[in-house]
Design a protein around this motif. Sequence first.
Motif, PDB file in Angstrom:
ATOM      1  N   THR A 194      -9.248   2.203   2.797  1.00 34.24           N
ATOM      2  CA  THR A 194      -8.815   3.178   1.808  1.00 34.24           C
ATOM      3  C   THR A 194      -9.861   3.325   0.698  1.00 34.24           C
ATOM      4  O   THR A 194     -10.188   4.426   0.281  1.00 34.24           O
ATOM      5  CB  THR A 194      -7.456   2.772   1.190  1.00 34.24           C
ATOM      6  OG1 THR A 194      -6.507   2.675   2.242  1.00 34.24           O
ATOM      7  CG2 THR A 194      -6.994   3.782   0.161  1.00 34.24           C
ATOM      8  N   SER A 195     -10.409   2.196   0.230  1.00 31.42           N
ATOM      9  CA  SER A 195     -11.437   2.232  -0.820  1.00 31.42           C
ATOM     10  C   SER A 195     -12.638   3.019  -0.347  1.00 31.42           C
ATOM     11  O   SER A 195     -13.180   3.852  -1.062  1.00 31.42           O
ATOM     12  CB  SER A 195     -11.885   0.812  -1.187  1.00 31.42           C
ATOM     13  OG  SER A 195     -10.855   0.093  -1.762  1.00 31.42           O
ATOM     14  N   ARG A 219       0.856  -1.182   0.000  1.00 33.57           N
ATOM     15  CA  ARG A 219       0.000   0.000   0.000  1.00 33.57           C
ATOM     16  C   ARG A 219       0.893   1.232   0.000  1.00 33.57           C
ATOM     17  O   ARG A 219       1.680   1.448   0.907  1.00 33.57           O
ATOM     18  CB  ARG A 219      -0.897   0.017   1.229  1.00 33.57           C
ATOM     19  CG  ARG A 219      -1.846   1.169   1.175  1.00 33.57           C
ATOM     20  CD  ARG A 219      -2.948   1.045   2.186  1.00 33.57           C
ATOM     21  NE  ARG A 219      -3.655   2.296   2.175  1.00 33.57           N
ATOM     22  CZ  ARG A 219      -3.756   3.097   3.214  1.00 33.57           C
ATOM     23  NH1 ARG A 219      -3.238   2.757   4.356  1.00 33.57           N
ATOM     24  NH2 ARG A 219      -4.390   4.237   3.117  1.00 33.57           N
ATOM     25  N   GLY A 220       0.754   2.020  -1.024  1.00 34.70           N
ATOM     26  CA  GLY A 220       1.547   3.234  -1.143  1.00 34.70           C
ATOM     27  C   GLY A 220       0.806   4.238  -2.000  1.00 34.70           C
ATOM     28  O   GLY A 220      -0.383   4.086  -2.285  1.00 34.70           O
ATOM     29  N   LEU A 221       1.506   5.248  -2.446  1.00 35.65           N
ATOM     30  CA  LEU A 221       0.902   6.327  -3.221  1.00 35.65           C
ATOM     31  C   LEU A 221       0.284   5.809  -4.520  1.00 35.65           C
ATOM     32  O   LEU A 221      -0.839   6.186  -4.875  1.00 35.65           O
ATOM     33  CB  LEU A 221       1.940   7.407  -3.513  1.00 35.65           C
ATOM     34  CG  LEU A 221       1.438   8.639  -4.256  1.00 35.65           C
ATOM     35  CD1 LEU A 221       0.334   9.322  -3.463  1.00 35.65           C
ATOM     36  CD2 LEU A 221       2.576   9.602  -4.499  1.00 35.65           C
ATOM     37  N   LEU A 222       0.987   4.910  -5.230  1.00 32.91           N
ATOM     38  CA  LEU A 222       0.460   4.375  -6.485  1.00 32.91           C
ATOM     39  C   LEU A 222      -0.814   3.569  -6.263  1.00 32.91           C
ATOM     40  O   LEU A 222      -1.800   3.729  -6.980  1.00 32.91           O
ATOM     41  CB  LEU A 222       1.508   3.510  -7.186  1.00 32.91           C
ATOM     42  CG  LEU A 222       1.069   2.866  -8.489  1.00 32.91           C
ATOM     43  CD1 LEU A 222       0.683   3.917  -9.523  1.00 32.91           C
ATOM     44  CD2 LEU A 222       2.152   1.963  -9.041  1.00 32.91           C
ATOM     45  N   THR A 223      -0.816   2.721  -5.243  1.00 34.46           N
ATOM     46  CA  THR A 223      -2.001   1.923  -4.938  1.00 34.46           C
ATOM     47  C   THR A 223      -3.167   2.817  -4.549  1.00 34.46           C
ATOM     48  O   THR A 223      -4.294   2.628  -5.011  1.00 34.46           O
ATOM     49  CB  THR A 223      -1.705   0.921  -3.813  1.00 34.46           C
ATOM     50  OG1 THR A 223      -0.607   0.090  -4.217  1.00 34.46           O
ATOM     51  CG2 THR A 223      -2.907   0.039  -3.520  1.00 34.46           C
ATOM     52  N   ASP A 224      -2.918   3.799  -3.701  1.00 34.66           N
ATOM     53  CA  ASP A 224      -3.981   4.719  -3.289  1.00 34.66           C
ATOM     54  C   ASP A 224      -4.536   5.494  -4.485  1.00 34.66           C
ATOM     55  O   ASP A 224      -5.746   5.645  -4.633  1.00 34.66           O
ATOM     56  CB  ASP A 224      -3.473   5.694  -2.227  1.00 34.66           C
ATOM     57  CG  ASP A 224      -3.236   5.018  -0.880  1.00 34.66           C
ATOM     58  OD1 ASP A 224      -3.677   3.866  -0.703  1.00 34.66           O
ATOM     59  OD2 ASP A 224      -2.604   5.656  -0.015  1.00 34.66           O
ATOM     60  N   ALA A 225      -3.652   5.974  -5.364  1.00 30.92           N
ATOM     61  CA  ALA A 225      -4.099   6.720  -6.541  1.00 30.92           C
ATOM     62  C   ALA A 225      -4.905   5.828  -7.477  1.00 30.92           C
ATOM     63  O   ALA A 225      -5.916   6.262  -8.037  1.00 30.92           O
ATOM     64  CB  ALA A 225      -2.890   7.307  -7.277  1.00 30.92           C
TER      65      ALA A 225
END
Length: 60
Positions: free
Chosen positions: A53-54, A19-25
């Motif tokens: 997060t979703s 889980r990081g910036l790419l996954t969140d975006a």
Amino acid sequence: MDAVRDQFDVVLIDAGPTRGLLTDAAMVASGDVVKPTLAGGLDAKGVDDLNLTSHASATG
């Protein structure tokens, strides 16, 4: 994504397993999310984190 949403039936965004910036975006840009996982304890914890997060990205 809004610029191309009407041009495609499906757009796949493959984000890494962490889980990081790419996954969140990717999750913010997505209408639906598929989360393949294993059935282990830590995997279930990760799915819970992604669900939070979703939900957060969908509500605001």
